[in-house]
Design a protein around this motif. Structure first.
Motif, PDB file in Angstrom:
ATOM      1  N   UNK A 382       0.824  -1.204   0.000  1.00  0.00           N
ATOM      2  CA  UNK A 382       0.000   0.000   0.000  1.00  0.00           C
ATOM      3  C   UNK A 382       0.863   1.261   0.000  1.00  0.00           C
ATOM      4  N   UNK A 384       3.833   1.674  -1.249  1.00  0.00           N
ATOM      5  CA  UNK A 384       4.368   1.878  -2.603  1.00  0.00           C
ATOM      6  C   UNK A 384       3.283   2.382  -3.553  1.00  0.00           C
ATOM      7  N   UNK A 385       2.122   1.752  -3.478  1.00  0.00           N
ATOM      8  CA  UNK A 385       1.030   2.177  -4.365  1.00  0.00           C
ATOM      9  C   UNK A 385       0.627   3.614  -4.088  1.00  0.00           C
ATOM     10  N   UNK A 386       0.683   3.998  -2.817  1.00  0.00           N
ATOM     11  CA  UNK A 386       0.278   5.368  -2.478  1.00  0.00           C
ATOM     12  C   UNK A 386       1.250   6.387  -3.060  1.00  0.00           C
ATOM     13  N   UNK A 387       2.385   5.909  -3.558  1.00  0.00           N
ATOM     14  CA  UNK A 387       3.337   6.798  -4.217  1.00  0.00           C
ATOM     15  C   UNK A 387       3.205   6.727  -5.749  1.00  0.00           C
ATOM     16  N   UNK A 388       2.221   5.972  -6.197  1.00  0.00           N
ATOM     17  CA  UNK A 388       1.964   5.913  -7.636  1.00  0.00           C
ATOM     18  C   UNK A 388       2.548   4.690  -8.317  1.00  0.00           C
ATOM     19  N   UNK A 389       3.253   3.852  -7.551  1.00  0.00           N
ATOM     20  CA  UNK A 389       3.886   2.669  -8.141  1.00  0.00           C
ATOM     21  C   UNK A 389       2.814   1.591  -8.331  1.00  0.00           C
ATOM     22  N   UNK A 390       2.666   1.095  -9.540  1.00  0.00           N
ATOM     23  CA  UNK A 390       1.643   0.084  -9.847  1.00  0.00           C
ATOM     24  C   UNK A 390       1.918  -1.192  -9.063  1.00  0.00           C
ATOM     25  N   UNK A 391       0.846  -1.909  -8.726  1.00  0.00           N
ATOM     26  CA  UNK A 391       1.040  -3.037  -7.815  1.00  0.00           C
ATOM     27  C   UNK A 391       1.997  -4.066  -8.403  1.00  0.00           C
ATOM     28  N   UNK A 393       4.593  -3.532 -10.267  1.00  0.00           N
ATOM     29  CA  UNK A 393       5.962  -3.040 -10.053  1.00  0.00           C
ATOM     30  C   UNK A 393       6.328  -3.052  -8.576  1.00  0.00           C
TER      31      UNK A 393
ATOM     32  N   UNK B  74      -5.062   2.592  -5.442  1.00  0.00           N
ATOM     33  CA  UNK B  74      -4.278   3.619  -4.731  1.00  0.00           C
ATOM     34  C   UNK B  74      -3.196   4.258  -5.609  1.00  0.00           C
ATOM     35  N   UNK B  75      -2.558   3.445  -6.463  1.00  0.00           N
ATOM     36  CA  UNK B  75      -1.476   3.992  -7.293  1.00  0.00           C
ATOM     37  C   UNK B  75      -2.026   4.956  -8.343  1.00  0.00           C
ATOM     38  N   UNK B  78      -2.691   8.248  -6.726  1.00  0.00           N
ATOM     39  CA  UNK B  78      -1.445   9.002  -6.552  1.00  0.00           C
ATOM     40  C   UNK B  78      -1.045   9.676  -7.854  1.00  0.00           C
ATOM     41  N   UNK B  79      -1.117   8.929  -8.933  1.00  0.00           N
ATOM     42  CA  UNK B  79      -0.722   9.504 -10.229  1.00  0.00           C
ATOM     43  C   UNK B  79      -1.697  10.584 -10.680  1.00  0.00           C
ATOM     44  N   UNK B  83      -1.587  12.880  -2.673  1.00  0.00           N
ATOM     45  CA  UNK B  83      -0.459  12.415  -1.863  1.00  0.00           C
ATOM     46  C   UNK B  83      -0.897  12.272  -0.421  1.00  0.00           C
ATOM     47  N   UNK B 104       8.708   5.807  -8.195  1.00  0.00           N
ATOM     48  CA  UNK B 104       7.456   6.569  -8.115  1.00  0.00           C
ATOM     49  C   UNK B 104       7.381   7.595  -9.247  1.00  0.00           C
ATOM     50  N   UNK B 107       6.877   5.848 -12.633  1.00  0.00           N
ATOM     51  CA  UNK B 107       5.498   5.396 -12.821  1.00  0.00           C
ATOM     52  C   UNK B 107       4.621   6.475 -13.448  1.00  0.00           C
ATOM     53  N   UNK B 108       5.102   7.725 -13.384  1.00  0.00           N
ATOM     54  CA  UNK B 108       4.327   8.835 -13.939  1.00  0.00           C
ATOM     55  C   UNK B 108       4.659   9.104 -15.403  1.00  0.00           C
ATOM     56  N   UNK B 162       7.220  14.433  -5.762  1.00  0.00           N
ATOM     57  CA  UNK B 162       6.075  13.972  -6.563  1.00  0.00           C
ATOM     58  C   UNK B 162       5.127  15.106  -6.954  1.00  0.00           C
TER      59      UNK B 162
END
Lengths: 430, 254
Positions: A382, A384-391, A393, B74-75, B78-79, B83, B104, B107-108, B162
């Motif tokens: 969670x 990592x995902x909350x930072x935008x990293x896809x699950x 990855x 969630x990801x 974020x994108x 945050x 991170x 991923x963007x 970010x």
């Protein structure tokens, strides 16, 4: 079963190999014939998938064609400036070099056949001198009988080699068997780092029975890394022997990636007071791969230290076994011995077996062993995902981190980063 | 442009309802604070907005610049520009901070595009300097063995890298001594501006001395029960939360 494998034992071509060596090979061939195949009823083969190991399926490797040899040479990417570098394909030497500055200091870095011819006496006391303790007697006999390829490193007293020395062992063509060997003799107060890369050309099924002897004299330091990256159909057996004299320090790191069945045996013998050994392994297992790992931390002197950290990441129906024993002799007082096994399960069908053992006969000893098996931590995922990293990855990155904790123990930065690249290439998302 | 929380109802999966019709609008360029007693639903709110899998939404919506984000992973949230600075940042053994933040940012980018390494480290070092984070930090594993202050600084660093449109800071003051608090607050204040809306969640008024909000809300029983200027925080600090609860009960029985 042994006929096809033994009839093509190493040629002794132009320069004769020493008599003692040829005698030992002959005896080993006889031993291979008489020793029974191990079975799962043997304690040291519990849980092993022995069906995968049938030497009958293989014949000694034949030389590769010149065009392929050239291609493999160009694919032998290693360190930018290694202290020495050697490349074999199908147990034949393709290239070899040693830094002239080191040669001038008396360092020997030779293909093992050449070393046998030119420095036979130096090898005699060390080459395959240890009694096998972890179950591979029969396979080591075949290794000895068939041995023709590998590297010999001799580091004279007080000489420090900063850059690692590297050997590439390639195998190409279906059904070929190779028998790589690495012998390191580090004299008093010297130091060196050696890395073996085991790689297949293509996806063919091969057999490798490899062994190494690391001889660490008083106050010397040896770091040895093996990267087992054989094809996914191959069978690999690898036995390591580390002997450490007083005040010496060894580090042995195995990165296990390839093979359908891969067994690694590692013995550290702490023979002199204050000797130290780190035993490290990082394993990625997927598909139907099986990694069978057997270890022994043999404390024979007081004030010795050993630290084992083996980590396995398992996908699909993969299976790992780590069976480790810490043995402390009656007079080996004030021994510190640690053994940690960590399994990361990435699939409900994967199977991780941990079999720790202790045999302590001395006093004032600090020993611990522990094995844990777990899944990806949902909090880490969670975060990592909350930072935008896809699950997918995030899974890969968390798994990388899990195994990278082992690689981080290796002090040599460029080599570490190469191992990290090899690891990254092998990991999947989810 | 704003983050709108409309009539939000939520609970721990299968549990009691914790948020009971919460309404809130965080405009870009403004800093909102939510204060409330323990158990009022403050942390639940932040986790719900970020998409934590342990919670489920039973009603309402959360609109980020008009887009309902509640169905997104969630990801993806974020994108999309959200945050969350964690109250308890998670340790990730074996993954360096530099690699983590890089992943991170990567991923963007569009598929096939690669983050430019020199530029990345330039930006990273600049933000680290601002937060007085030493260079050795980049090679350390994410939050592993970090002090409370280091962990919170790392959250603020990630936020700076970010560049979210909306940031929720969950109890960013917890576990900090006053010196660490000042550094973290300065890092947050440096990011204030017309391009970001912030929601600062805290139990204590202390943090709001350093991150001065434009608006203060009080959360009790899963609802916003009072909204006023920064002076409300001081009132809560001196009088506690009971008087608000008493007033609510009085109103309910009247």
């Amino acid at each position: 079963m042994s006929d096809s494998l033994l009839q093509d034992a190493p040629s002794t071509a132009a320069h004769p190999l020493p008599d003692w060596f040829r005698k030992n090979q002959k005896a080993a061939a006889a031993r291979f014939d008489t020793l029974p195949m191990p079975t799962r009823r043997d304690e040291s083969w519990r849980f092993s998938n022995l069906k995968a190991v049938d030497p009958q399926d293989f014949a000694p490797a034949r030389p590769v064609a010149p065009e392929l040899a050239a291609a493999l040479l160009s694919r032998s990417h290693g360190l930018k400036s290694p202290a020495g570098s050697t490349v074999f394909a199908n147990d034949r030497l393709l290239a070899h070099q040693l830094s002239p500055a080191l040669a001038a200091q008396g360092v020997l870095w030779l293909p093992i056949e050449e070393a046998l011819q030119s420095h036979g006496e130096l090898l005699k006391g060390h080459l395959l001198k240890n009694t096998p303790l972890l179950g591979s007697d029969k396979f080591l006999a075949l290794h000895q009988a068939s041995l023709r390829a590998g590297s010999f490193l001799y580091v004279p007293k007080g000489v420090h080699i900063e850059a690692p020395l590297q050997t590439f062992h390639w195998v190409a063509g279906s059904g070929q068997a190779v028998f790589p060997h690495t012998l390191v003799v580090a004299e008093e107060g010297s130091s060196a780092t050696v890395v073996d890369w085991f790689k297949s050309e293509g996806e063919a099924r091969n057999l490798s029975i490899a062994a190494n002897d690391l001889v660490v004299a008083k106050d010397a330091k040896v770091h040895y890394v093996s990267v087992q990256d054989w094809s996914r159909q191959s069978v690999s057996l690898h036995s390591n022997n580390t002997n450490v004299a007083a005040g010496g320090a060894a580090l042995h790191l195995g990165l296990h990636l390839g093979g359908v069945y891969s067994r690694s045996e590692s013995v550290s013998r702490l023979e002199g007071a204050g000797a130290r050994s780190e035993m490290l392994a990082a394993t990625v297992a997927d598909g139907a791969q099986e990694f069978d790992q057997r270890t022994l931390q043999e404390h024979g002197s007081p004030d010795t230290y050993s630290d084992l950290l083996y980590k396995n990441a398992l996908y699909d129906r993969a299976k790992t076994i780590v069976s480790g024993l810490i043995r402390v002799a009656p007079h080996a007082h004030r021994t510190d011995a640690y053994q940690k096994v960590r399994n990361l399960i990435l699939s409900p069908d994967a199977e991780a077996n941990s079999l720790p053992g202790l045999e302590i006969l001395a006093d004032q000893v600090r020993c611990s062993h522990g094995a844990t098996t777990g899944e990806i931590d949902p909090d880490e995922l969670f975060y990592m995902q909350s930072r935008g990293i896809r699950s997918t990855d995030a899974y890969r990155l968390i798994t990388f981190g899990f195994l990278n904790e082992v690689l981080d123990r290796l002090p040599h930065e460029e080599l570490r980063s190469q191992l990290q690249d090899a690891l990254k290439a092998r990991l999947r998302g989810h | 442009m704003s983050l709108v929380i409309h009539n939000l109802h939520a609970r721990v999966v299968g549990g009691q309802e914790i948020l009971r019709g919460l309404n809130l609008e965080i405009e870009k360029g403004r800093v909102h604070a939510i204060m409330g007693p323990n158990g009022s639903g403050k942390s639940t709110l932040s986790k719900i907005i970020a998409g934590h899998p342990d919670y489920e939404v039973t009603g309402g919506e959360v609109l980020l610049d008009g887009v309902n984000i509640l169905g997104m992973e969630p990801d993806a949230r974020s994108r999309a520009g959200l945050f969350l600075a964690f109250q308890y940042p998670v340790e990730i053994p074996g993954v360096s901070n530099a690699n983590f933040i890089r992943a991170a940012l990567q991923a963007r980018l569009a598929a096939g595009e690669e983050l430019e390494a020199t530029e990345y480290y330039g930006d990273l070092y600049k933000e680290m300097d601002r937060l007085e984070i030493p260079r050795g930090f980049t090679a350390r594993s994410v939050n592993e063995g970090f002090s409370g202050g280091e962990k919170k600084r790392n959250e603020v660093l990630q936020m700076a890298m970010l560049k979210p449109s909306y940031a929720i800071l969950d109890e960013t003051d917890s576990g900090l001594d006053i010196d660490a608090l000042k550094i973290v607050a300065a890092g947050v204040n440096a990011q204030r501006g017309p391009n970001i809306g912030m929601l600062v969640i805290t139990h204590y008024q202390r943090l709001l001395d350093y991150i001065v909000p434009d608006v203060v809300h009080v959360l009790v029983g899963g609802r916003i029960v009072r909204t006023a200027g920064p002076e409300l925080a001081y009132e809560l600090e001196s009088k506690g939360y009971d008087w608000i609860k008493d007033e609510l009960e009085a109103a309910a029985t009247a």
